[in-house]
Design a protein around this motif. Sequence first.
Motif, short mmCIF file in Angstrom:
data_model
loop_
_atom_site.label_atom_id
_atom_site.label_comp_id
_atom_site.label_asym_id
_atom_site.label_seq_id
_atom_site.Cartn_x
_atom_site.Cartn_y
_atom_site.Cartn_z
N ILE A 196 0.84 -1.21 0.00
CA ILE A 196 0.00 0.00 0.00
C ILE A 196 0.87 1.26 0.00
O ILE A 196 0.63 2.19 -0.77
CB ILE A 196 -0.95 -0.01 1.21
CG1 ILE A 196 -1.97 -1.15 1.07
CG2 ILE A 196 -1.68 1.32 1.34
CD1 ILE A 196 -2.84 -1.36 2.30
N SER A 197 1.89 1.27 0.84
CA SER A 197 2.71 2.49 0.97
C SER A 197 3.51 2.79 -0.29
O SER A 197 3.82 3.95 -0.58
CB SER A 197 3.65 2.37 2.18
OG SER A 197 4.63 1.35 1.97
N THR A 198 3.84 1.76 -1.06
CA THR A 198 4.62 1.97 -2.29
C THR A 198 3.73 2.15 -3.51
O THR A 198 4.23 2.35 -4.61
CB THR A 198 5.57 0.78 -2.53
OG1 THR A 198 4.81 -0.44 -2.59
CG2 THR A 198 6.62 0.69 -1.44
N GLY A 199 2.42 2.05 -3.33
CA GLY A 199 1.50 2.26 -4.43
C GLY A 199 1.27 1.04 -5.30
O GLY A 199 0.59 1.15 -6.34
N VAL A 200 1.81 -0.11 -4.92
CA VAL A 200 1.54 -1.33 -5.68
C VAL A 200 0.06 -1.67 -5.61
O VAL A 200 -0.54 -2.14 -6.58
CB VAL A 200 2.41 -2.49 -5.15
CG1 VAL A 200 1.96 -3.83 -5.74
CG2 VAL A 200 3.88 -2.25 -5.48
N VAL A 201 -0.52 -1.43 -4.45
CA VAL A 201 -1.96 -1.61 -4.24
C VAL A 201 -2.54 -0.30 -3.76
O VAL A 201 -2.00 0.34 -2.85
CB VAL A 201 -2.25 -2.72 -3.22
CG1 VAL A 201 -3.75 -2.81 -2.93
CG2 VAL A 201 -1.73 -4.07 -3.73
N GLU A 202 -3.63 0.12 -4.34
CA GLU A 202 -4.34 1.32 -3.92
C GLU A 202 -5.69 0.91 -3.33
O GLU A 202 -6.52 0.29 -4.02
CB GLU A 202 -4.57 2.26 -5.11
CG GLU A 202 -5.37 3.50 -4.76
CD GLU A 202 -5.70 4.33 -5.98
OE1 GLU A 202 -6.55 5.25 -5.86
OE2 GLU A 202 -5.14 4.05 -7.07
#
Length: 223
Positions: A196-202
């Motif tokens: 989540i924090s790296t934007g792989v999953v929003e």
Amino acid sequence: MAARDYGQYDGITRGLELVGERWALLIVRDLLVGPRRYGELAAGLPRIPSNILAARLKELQEAGVIRRAPRSRVILYELTPYGRELEPIVMALGAWGFKALGDPRDEQVITPDAMTMSLRTAFRPQVAATLPGTAYAARFGEPGSGSGFGSADLLIRVQGSSLEVERGEGDADLAFVAGAGIRRLISGELTPDRAISTGVVEVLHGRGDLLGRFADTFHLERA
């Protein structure tokens, strides 16, 4: 049906003669999700030439792997009981191929049926049986963009050791968007928080901590 004749006599050779032609197993993969019209199969395999699709369907019918099933005013293609026996083989191949899966090339896409079978392959019923029932609404396309490597909107329901995946949207405990990097979550290379924090999953809505439950429920090993 043997378009190819390898000149050898054993079960593996015969199996390859039946479903080893290009596109054949991908047709089987999509029909494992459910019966499909000709146009739906063509849409799910956008790079297959129409003459090749027609030829593969004819060959698979002659081999007893699929059959034409008239329904009302349409013709559907569906797997025969013999064809459905390919499911564990297709899933085992998917798990094996996942070990070597890298970043997608620009021209590669993911389809709803392909992602459905990937989820079935990664599903761990013995783990899911110990967790509360959960519904996930997943959009597979690059987070933060209107396009991406996929265009698959799926509603994923897990209840005990049972998994249901269908196209479209619906009420869900967690809704999220994920791109090709979802493989790193499924393999355990990324923790849910890191994904989540790296934007792989929003996360679109719902409890973000449920992504950890998703990662526990769906898992495949990487090489």
